[in-house]
Design an enzyme around this catalytic site. Structure first.
Site, short mmCIF file in Angstrom:
data_model
loop_
_atom_site.label_atom_id
_atom_site.label_comp_id
_atom_site.label_asym_id
_atom_site.label_seq_id
_atom_site.Cartn_x
_atom_site.Cartn_y
_atom_site.Cartn_z
N CYS A 104 0.83 -1.21 0.00
CA CYS A 104 0.00 0.00 0.00
C CYS A 104 0.86 1.26 0.00
O CYS A 104 0.36 2.37 -0.18
CB CYS A 104 -0.92 0.00 1.21
SG CYS A 104 -0.10 -0.43 2.74
N ARG A 155 8.98 -11.07 1.01
CA ARG A 155 9.40 -11.02 2.42
C ARG A 155 10.37 -12.15 2.71
O ARG A 155 10.10 -13.30 2.36
CB ARG A 155 8.19 -11.18 3.34
CG ARG A 155 7.34 -9.96 3.32
CD ARG A 155 6.38 -9.95 4.46
NE ARG A 155 5.44 -8.88 4.23
CZ ARG A 155 4.41 -8.62 5.00
NH1 ARG A 155 4.19 -9.37 6.07
NH2 ARG A 155 3.62 -7.63 4.72
N GLU A 180 11.40 -14.66 5.08
CA GLU A 180 10.75 -15.24 6.26
C GLU A 180 11.68 -16.21 6.98
O GLU A 180 11.25 -16.92 7.89
CB GLU A 180 9.45 -15.96 5.87
CG GLU A 180 8.41 -15.05 5.21
CD GLU A 180 7.55 -14.29 6.23
OE1 GLU A 180 7.86 -14.36 7.44
OE2 GLU A 180 6.59 -13.64 5.81
N ARG A 211 3.68 -19.75 3.62
CA ARG A 211 4.64 -18.73 4.05
C ARG A 211 5.80 -18.77 3.08
O ARG A 211 6.66 -19.63 3.16
CB ARG A 211 5.09 -18.97 5.49
CG ARG A 211 5.92 -17.81 6.04
CD ARG A 211 6.27 -17.99 7.50
NE ARG A 211 5.10 -17.92 8.35
CZ ARG A 211 4.54 -16.79 8.75
NH1 ARG A 211 5.03 -15.63 8.39
NH2 ARG A 211 3.47 -16.81 9.51
N GLU A 235 -3.35 -16.89 9.43
CA GLU A 235 -3.78 -15.54 9.08
C GLU A 235 -3.78 -15.43 7.56
O GLU A 235 -2.76 -15.64 6.91
CB GLU A 235 -2.82 -14.50 9.66
CG GLU A 235 -3.26 -13.09 9.31
CD GLU A 235 -2.15 -12.05 9.40
OE1 GLU A 235 -1.34 -12.11 10.33
OE2 GLU A 235 -2.13 -11.17 8.51
N ASP A 256 -7.22 -9.11 12.10
CA ASP A 256 -6.68 -10.21 11.30
C ASP A 256 -7.78 -11.22 11.04
O ASP A 256 -8.58 -11.52 11.94
CB ASP A 256 -5.56 -10.93 12.08
CG ASP A 256 -4.20 -10.28 11.86
OD1 ASP A 256 -4.10 -9.36 11.03
OD2 ASP A 256 -3.25 -10.71 12.53
N CYS A 297 -6.11 0.13 5.03
CA CYS A 297 -5.72 -0.82 3.99
C CYS A 297 -6.10 -2.22 4.42
O CYS A 297 -6.31 -2.49 5.60
CB CYS A 297 -4.22 -0.73 3.68
SG CYS A 297 -3.16 -1.56 4.86
N ARG A 324 -2.56 -17.80 0.61
CA ARG A 324 -3.09 -18.28 1.89
C ARG A 324 -4.58 -18.56 1.84
O ARG A 324 -5.05 -19.53 2.43
CB ARG A 324 -2.77 -17.26 2.98
CG ARG A 324 -1.28 -17.24 3.31
CD ARG A 324 -1.04 -16.56 4.62
NE ARG A 324 0.38 -16.53 4.92
CZ ARG A 324 0.88 -15.90 5.97
NH1 ARG A 324 0.08 -15.25 6.81
NH2 ARG A 324 2.17 -15.92 6.19
N ASN A 362 -5.74 -9.14 6.48
CA ASN A 362 -5.89 -8.18 7.57
C ASN A 362 -6.67 -6.97 7.08
O ASN A 362 -6.84 -6.76 5.88
CB ASN A 362 -4.53 -7.77 8.12
CG ASN A 362 -3.73 -7.00 7.10
OD1 ASN A 362 -3.98 -7.09 5.91
ND2 ASN A 362 -2.79 -6.21 7.55
N GLU A 378 -4.43 -5.83 -2.59
CA GLU A 378 -4.27 -4.81 -1.55
C GLU A 378 -5.33 -3.74 -1.77
O GLU A 378 -5.38 -3.11 -2.82
CB GLU A 378 -2.86 -4.22 -1.60
CG GLU A 378 -2.59 -3.15 -0.55
CD GLU A 378 -2.38 -3.69 0.87
OE1 GLU A 378 -2.34 -4.93 1.05
OE2 GLU A 378 -2.27 -2.86 1.79
#
Ligand code: ATP
Ligand code: ZN
Ligand code: MG
Length: 530
Positions: A305, A335, A337, A346, A437, A418, A466, A473, A440, A354
């Protein structure tokens, strides 16, 4: 946190016997000014001792919630006002000497920071000694940021490592007295060859895997995002460091960001030594390649975002142009992780829808509420799976430049909800690790409108919000609960399958790799093509 320091004030002339009454009065005024605005005077500052030496007045001051720079300036301004009117004495200069900040707990601070002279670390307390500060220094934002950093560190030291506050808000009813499946969809997707591991935390999604991921994502966009009036934009996916400085991600999550470097030159001839080496050895040693690259000036899409705040940054917004409601699904996020990487759930490279919005606080809250109720319908009626919602806020919260500790749950304050979905393959519902999760939903207050300077033309407060919908996921969690057999899928997903024929799976002489994989794929084909 406690502050101490010596404020040295240079007056326009030396003090004499005749001034003594006025001086005592002036010191009393200083003491009053140091507690002004504090309900509990203990929280303000006080004068521990004072003396006058020729043209100098030297005051030893301590304070608790009143920052020492501000205390020094209050001393200065108070003296100027009282001595100016009673004795026509002016203030020429001010210095803050031997200032120190005492912090509860053991914290780490670099002596490379501006204004930091030395640090004494104790078991339960840390003392930071500051260099002598002149009037200009006392007004610098850099000092303010140093003191804010120290107060943040103190707060964090107080809750040791816990970064989030998790509170269950709502949960769906139990939908599966016996789960439809206990299988791990990550394993099936890989074994049946729908996805192939490209590199650590990265997959290639074959057309059939892409189809399944798009199915859930498209239905979400069609059922939730579009009806609520969000329109699509395309955001860049590589951000200059400055963006991460403004959003705070460079400070908060640098350990999980992926960075990008440009080549030092565009002239291919300058790479000759390296390209020849790779030609002959057929190797590309990263440390050698690194010599030809600039330092990382970018990081790859992290929260997705960020470009939205950048776009409205520096612009003046009027009532007619808000609320702004956009979404972006144009590319991956990255990311690092580390040890947590698992399956499609993940990964290092993932895809996300988004959703972003901007408006007055009440608009931003209302949009969040609409999204919340549509998300719930999407989980309950469209995907028809078991879900729960949690309120997660960091333990501290930065607003208008101050760091505050968050004590109680208030849904209209900035914070995050979440969405979590149950993964039966991971264990019973009671097990926290059995929940994933998937998305969000946040309202940020002025967290981004302030640093990016997004302003309303009549000075009204603007907030942003956002919401991130992680495609990998949502798909794996849906499959974990409802399996791969469309007979067990809810109507809207079966309908999607009927209207949009899925693409052929990949099957070659050697792929999928294993016999069980080929059997899994056969089963899948029977399910999806009937
Ligand atoms: P987690 O606590 O599981 O690491 P997060 O709090 O880091 O998640 P957010 O920063 O809230 O996640 O990101 C928003 C959404 O992006 C998540 O709900 C999830 O759907 C998706 N997401 C985040 N990190 C990953 C990842 N490594 N792999 C796949 N999806 C991810
Ligand atoms: Zn976001
Ligand atoms: Mg994370």
């Amino acid at each position: 946190m406690r502050f101490k320091g010596v404020v040295r004030i240079e007056l326009s002339r030396s003090l004499n016997q005749d001034d003594s009454k006025a001086l005592e009065e002036a010191i009393r005024e200083v003491s009053l000014s140091l507690v002004k605005g504090f309900r509990d005077p203990e929280d303000g500052g006080r004068v521990l001792s004072w003396r006058s030496e020729d043209r100098f007045l030297v005051l030893e001051v301590e304070s608790r919630r009143l920052r020492i720079d501000e205390a020094a300036m209050r001393v200065r301004n108070s003296l100027e006002a009282s001595l100016g009117s009673s004795r026509r004495i002016g203030v020429r200069d001010i210095e803050l000497e031997s200032a120190l900040v005492e912090i509860d707990g053991e914290i780490r601070v670099s002596t490379k920071l501006p204004f930091v002279k030395s640090i004494e670390a104790g078991d339960k307390q840390t003392t930071i000694h500051l260099k002598t500060l002149g009037e200009k220094d006392l007004k610098k934002p850099i000092l303010l940021r140093l003191l804010r950093l120290l107060s943040e560190k103190e707060l964090k030291a107080g809750w040791r490592g816990k970064t989030e506050h998790w509170q269950l808000v709502k949960e769906s009813k139990i939908k599966f007295t016996t789960p439809i499946t206990m299988e791990d969809p990550n394993k099936i997707l890989e074994e049946a060859g729908l996805v192939k591991r490209f590199s650590i935390g990265q997959w290639l999604y074959t057309p059939l895997a892409t189809y399944l991921m798009n199915m859930v994502r498209e239905i979400f966009i069609r059922e939730v995002v579009i009806p609520l009036g969000f329109t699509e934009a395309v955001f860049p996916k590589m951000y200059p460091l400055e963006i991460g400085l403004k959003t705070g991600h460079l400070r908060g999550t640098i350990n999980s960001m992926v960075f990008a470097s440009l080549p030092k030159t565009y002239n291919i001839e300058e790479f000759e030594e390296l390209t020849d080496y790779m030609y002959v050895t057929n190797e590309a040693p990263p440390e050698e390649v690194g010599n030809y690259l600039r330092y990382p000036e970018y990081f790859l899409c992290y929260a997705q975002c960020e470009p939205f705040y950048w776009f409205f940054g520096g612009e003046l917004i009027d009532d007619a142009s808000i609320p702004v409601k956009w979404f972006d699904r144009s590319g991956p996020s990255f990311r690092w992780e580390s040890g947590g990487i698992y399956g499609l759930e993940r990964v290092i490279e993932f895809h996300r829808v988004e959703i972003v919005w901007l408006g007055r606080p009440e608009q931003v809250i209302q949009i969040r509420n609409e999204l919340l109720s549509e998300y719930e319908k999407f989980m309950d009626r469209v995907l028809d799976i078991e879900w729960r919602e949690a309120w997660v806020t960091p333990w501290y919260y930065e607003q208008s430049g101050a760091v505050e500790r968050v004590e109680e749950f208030n849904i209209d304050r900035p914070g995050t909800i979440d969405f979590e979905l149950w993964l039966p393959y991971r264990g019973p519902r009671e097990d926290r690790k059995a929940w994933l999760e998937v998305g969000n939903l946040s309202i940020h207050g002025t967290k981004f409108t302030e640093p990016f300077r997004i302003k309303h033309n009549r000075g009204e407060t603007l907030w942003t919000g956002c919401s991130g919908f992680g495609s990998q996921r949502w798909l794996t969690a849906f499959l974990a609960q409802r399996g791969f057999n469309p007979d067990n899928w809810p109507p809207k997903l079966r309908d999607y399958l009927n209207r949009n024929p899925p693409p052929e799976p990949v099957a070659t002489v050697t792929y999928p790799k294993t016999r069980t994989g080929r059997e899994e794929l056969e089963k899948l084909v029977k399910f999806l093509w009937r």
